[in-house]
Structures are given as structure tokens and as C-alpha cells.
Scaffold this active site. Structure first.
Site, PDB file in Angstrom:
ATOM      1  N   ILE A  98      56.027 -56.376  -2.073  1.00  0.00           N
ATOM      2  CA  ILE A  98      56.356 -57.321  -3.129  1.00  0.00           C
ATOM      3  C   ILE A  98      55.219 -57.393  -4.140  1.00  0.00           C
ATOM      4  O   ILE A  98      54.082 -57.026  -3.816  1.00  0.00           O
ATOM      5  CB  ILE A  98      56.574 -58.761  -2.549  1.00  0.00           C
ATOM      6  N   CYS A 107      55.614 -58.591 -12.801  1.00  0.00           N
ATOM      7  CA  CYS A 107      54.390 -59.366 -13.007  1.00  0.00           C
ATOM      8  C   CYS A 107      54.773 -60.836 -13.177  1.00  0.00           C
ATOM      9  O   CYS A 107      55.559 -61.174 -14.067  1.00  0.00           O
ATOM     10  CB  CYS A 107      53.629 -58.891 -14.230  1.00  0.00           C
TER      11      CYS A 107
END
Lengths: 275, 259
Positions: free
Chosen positions: A162, A101
Site C-alpha cells: 500500500i 500519494c
């Protein structure tokens, strides 16, 4: 969970949940999401009701007609292991470790940039998991193959590439970043070439299956990821561009392409761009 | 593009001691029932239904209840706000004889919808309910549209005494309508759904909003209906399938909270 069911009904072959942590988390104040010219910028801040409340709600959905992949985030090995056990107990079919994140402090990229930490977290989760473990990595790194190999050495069953690309937008009238968190993650059409590059590089670095994600809006985008080395793909932002029906649209477009090119199986196309 | 359109406040109007209307330049089409995400730079971004619709100017009307609305309440003419949207489906009428029911701040959404109905030549009855006389707003504006207007107050300090739903119960015994449109507290709208038998009904829902573009899942109700995109206005048929309706909402983390 109604939202998940609706996406299944619209043709998704599997579901990845939002990332779930041990405790509930409100995420950031708004603005958390804005559209930019070629993509979407967000800093939600990992909002989630916590694993306990989540487990309760997931029961309404399971058993589902497609695989459900439970995404989890934590700030250390113990948290990941604990969450993996609880998530597995809900009956999900696989785990995805969110190690990437780009905008949550202490629970994202900071762990996902360190190959030693990655290997340790994956190994600790694998030691308690009886279901496949996928590791979602970030493009915001200098040496991606090293991180892919760290995940592999930890025992990962697959790599997801990704996550969003670190980014920012400033409003020049009010002269400040628009997102309340200032930094955000960029998704949507603009990041597809970055995702393609990452999947391509990862494919060279590992024999593990790769799940490609980042800017896939059409069946042709999906085919590009598959040719780069992805065995499966994830869709997020394209729900904004093409509605919830995007899943069936993409499946149809892939099938049409396969027919036009006299191909019978997607499997034969995985990684062909490397040959 | 769904990014804040930053524009100066043209006018601030005080509607009640706790409510204001903010008018701003926004030369883009907006339907009654649609909403904007209003960015208060440095504070927050919150959903607000459109309350005035003119070609070049739009407005929203709000009560100060939390940090964001208190910050809005302090803003003056010339202050900059960001407008993202409009979002959501907006109203669409299916009958000729319409009943509008607004409760509290819901009146702000109902009023431009009434004006829109009259532009389309609909027969229009409006019932608005508030707690007390000081909370009444938009009454004159509604009167000027030519609609039949009834005001109720819970404490009887103005108009008819009692809950708006009590008045509607009596009204429906003597008058028939083709369609009902409502916006207000969810318990009120749920009760309206029950007492209005099988009359077609549309209700405007409110939920905590984040992305407002159908991606984040924060505002989902029923079988994956996103209040921001598929709503905020839902028909009786859908409302009856929502286990959330009048029962629970969700906080910013997604946890259920009883209504």
C-alpha cells in the site's frame, strides 16, 4: 544516485525510485517528516528534480546490477503517458505508477480513487510501454478490489500495495498540526496490518502479481506479506528503524525462517494464507 | 522519539547586528557537531548546529538570511519552538594537538567543539575568519577557554587581514597539528583540505534538510552518505570521494545548484 547505489550494495534486490514528474517540484516546507510512537508521518509533497534532470543523473547508475523501477506521477492521462515514455527511455526495467500519494493535490489520491481514471491511465501507459507497468494503490479507499480490477483491466502487470495511510499529528502546546501540509501519510510498523489486509483482499480480486509494502521491518513481516499474497516486497521506513543494512538483515531473516521450516522456495508461500 | 520537543525560549542574545543566540531547555545529551531541526511553528523547520551545551540547556546561533531565520530573529523570550534531534554524528578527536578553523556562521559550531576539546585536555588552536569587524562573535568566549585564538577579517578591520585560509597556509609552514576540524563556507573548507596536505581533517557539511532521519535522500553526498545521519562531520578520506564537496548542493527539488 549514490544513495541508490548504497542501497543496492546493502542487499536490496531491486530499487523503486522516488516519484518523478514532468517538471521539478520542491515539495512542502518543513516539517515534512516526524516520528510518532508507532510509525512515521510524512508529507514530503513529491519533491523531485523533474524527469529531465532525473534522466541525466540516472545515467550514472545504469546499467545497475539489480532491476530499477521508475516511479512516476502525473495529473492526467497525457502526463502519465509522456512520463512513461521518458522514464522508459532512461533504461529502467519497469514503471510504477504512483496513483496514491495521500497528500499531494491533484496528482495523487484524487486520481487513484476513481476506477475509470485508473483504467484509462494504465491503458494509456501500457499503449506506449515495452516494460512491465506496476500500479501503486492506496489503502485510503472504501472499495479496494474494484480499483485493483480497474488496474488489471487497464493492462497492469502488477499491483503495489500500500501507499501511506492518511493521518495527522497535532502539537498540543502550539495547538496546530505539526506537518506544514497538516495532512500526511503514515508509514512504518503501525500500518503493517492495514497493508496485510489490502494485499490479502487484492490477492482475492486479481491474478496479477502483488508487491507488498507498508511497515515491513523484519524478515517475519516480509513473510507475512508473502503469505497474504505478495510476490515481492518494498522497504522504506525500516531504513530509519534498522539502518541501510536493513535489506541484508531482512534477506537473512527470511532465509533463516525458510531453513527452520524446511522450506526451499518462497514461491510456494505466496498467498498460502488463503488456502 | 524524533518528533518536535516543544519548549519556550529562555533567552535571546544578540551576537552581531545580524546574528542571535537562542537558548532553550533541552535536558538531553548533545555532542558538539550535532544539529537540531528547529521548528518555528507556522513558518518552517531548519537545521541548526548546537552552539552551547550545558546539562539542561542548549542553544543555537544563527544569522538572518532567509524567511525562516528572519522569523527566528523576531522571536522573543517565552516564544515556543520545537526541537527535533539531536541529529548526526558529532565530533570525535583523534590527536592531541588540534587546529580548529571556523568561517562565518561556522564559528557557532566550532566553539562548543573547542570547549569539548579543552575538557579532554587537548592542545587547541582556533582560527576564526569573518568578512569584517562587525561580524566577529564568540571571540571572548573562545579566549576564555584557554585556547590560542586568532581572528582574521577579509577587509582587515579587525585582527589579521585576509582570508582565513591565507593565514592557515602560513601557520602550517611553522606549526604542526595532529588534526584539523573545520566548519564554514564549503569553498573555504575545500581549500583547507587542499592546503593542509595529509593532516587528518574533519569538516562539517551543510545541506538542505528535510526528514533529517536518513529516509528522504535529500541531503545525500558521495556514495549515498546522508549528511543528516552519516554526517554532518566527514573525514578527509570521505570528503575526497564526494564530487559535491565545494562544487554543488541541491535545492528542495533535488536539483543541483553550484556552490
Amino acid at each position: 544516485m549514490g544513495g541508490i547505489q548504497r542501497i543496492i550494495d546493502n542487499g536490496a534486490g531491486g530499487i523503486v525510485t522516488k516519484s518523478i514528474g514532468l517538471e521539478s517540484r520542491k515539495g512542502y516546507l518543513n516539517p515534512t517528516t516526524i516520528e510518532l510512537e508507532h510509525g512515521i508521518l510524512n508529507a514530503m509533497g513529491l519533491p523531485n528534480p523533474g524527469i529531465q534532470a532525473f534522466t541525466h543523473e540516472l545515467q550514472n547508475l545504469l546499467p545497475a546490477s539489480v532491476p530499477i523501477i521508475g516511479s512516476i506521477y502525473g495529473k492526467n492521462t497525457q502526463e502519465f503517458q509522456n512520463l512513461a515514455q521518458q522514464m522508459q527511455a532512461t533504461g529502467v526495467h519497469a514503471l510504477e505508477l504512483n496513483l496514491s500519494c495521500p497528500h499531494a493535490k491533484h496528482v495523487g489520491l484524487e486520481t487513484g480513487c476513481d476506477p475509470v481514471l485508473i483504467q484509462r491511465i494504465v491503458a494509456s501507459v501500457k499503449s506506449v510501454a515495452g516494460i512491465p507497468v506496476f500500479v501503486k494503490l492506496s489503502p485510503n479507499v472504501t472499495d479496494l478490489p474494484q480499483l485493483v480490477q480497474a488496474a488489471e483491466q487497464g493492462g497492469a502487470d502488477g499491483i503495489v500495495l500500500i501507499n501511506t495511510v492518511k493521518a495527522m499529528a497535532i502539537d498540543i502546546e502550539t495547538q496546530r498540526p505539526i506537518l506544514s501540509n497538516k495532512h500526511g501519510g503514515y508509514s512504518g510498523k503501525a500500518i503493517k496490518p492495514i497493508g496485510i489486509r489490502c494485499v490479502y483482499d487484492a490477492y482475492e480480486a486479481t491474478d496479477l502479481p502483488i508487491i507488498g509494502v507498508g511497515g515491513i521491518t523484519t524478515g517475519l513481516d516480509a513473510l507475512e506479506y508473502i503469505q497474504a499474497g505478495a510476490s515481492a516486497i518494498q522497504i522504506g521506513s525500516a531504513v530509519y528503524y534498522r539502518g541501510v543494512e536493513v535489506f541484508s538483515h531482512i534477506c537473512k531473516e527470511i532465509n533463516e525462517w525458510l531453513q527452520n521450516h524446511h522450506q526451499h522456495s518462497l514461491k510456494n508461500l505466496v498467498g498460502v494464507a488463503h488456502e | 522519539m524524533n518528533t518536535p520537543y516543544v519548549t519556550p525560549i529562555l533567552q535571546v542574545t544578540t551576537e552581531t547586528p545580524t546574528m542571535k543566540t537562542i537558548t532553550f531547555n533541552f535536558p538531553f545529551t548533545t555532542l558538539p557537531g550535532q544539529f537540531y531541526m528547529i521548528w518555528i511553528p507556522g513558518v518552517d523547520e531548519i537545521p541548526m548546529s548546537v552552539s552551547y551545551i550545558e546539562e539542561k540547556q542548549k542553544a543555537f546561533t544563527f544569522r538572518k538570511v532567509g524567511e525562516a531565520t528572519q522569523a527566528l530573529f523576531r522571536l522573543k523570550k517565552g516564544g515556543l519552538i520545537g526541537i527535533r534531534g539531536p541529529h548526526g554524528n558529532g565530533v570525535q578527536y583523534h590527536g592531541k594537538n588540534l587546529l580548529f578553523v571556523g568561517g562565518g556562521t561556522g564559528i557557532a559550531m566550532i566553539t562548543p567543539a573547542v570547549e569539548y576539546a579543552l575538557q579532554q585536555g587537548k592542545k587547541t588552536t582556533v582560527v576564526i575568519g569573518v568578512r569584517t569587524k562587525n561580524d566577529v562573535f564568540f571571540e571572548q568566549r573562545l579566549q576564555q577557554t584557554g585556547a590560542t585564538v586568532v581572528v582574521t577579517t577579509d577587509d582587515g578591520t579587525y585582527g589579521k587581514k585576509g582570508f582565513v585560509t591565507d593565514y592557515i597556509k602560513t601557520l602550517l609552514q611553522t606549526t604542526s597539528f595532529d588534526e584539523i576540524l573545520t566548519c564554514g563556507p564549503e569553498q573555504m573548507m575545500k581549500q583547507l583540505l587542499t592546503i593542509s596536505d595529509r593532516i587528518p581533517l574533519q569538516a562539517s557539511l551543510e545541506r538542505y534538510m528535510k526528514c533529517a532521519i536518513g529516509l528522504c535522500g535529500q541531503c545525500c553526498v558521495g556514495k549515498g552518505y546522508r549528511v543528516c545521519i552519516d554526517g554532518p562531520i566527514f573525514s578527509r578520506e570521505l570528503l575526497e570521494t564526494f564530487p559535491e564537496f565545494g562544487v554543488f548542493t541541491r535545492d528542495a527539488s533535488g536539483k543541483k545548484i553550484p556552490i
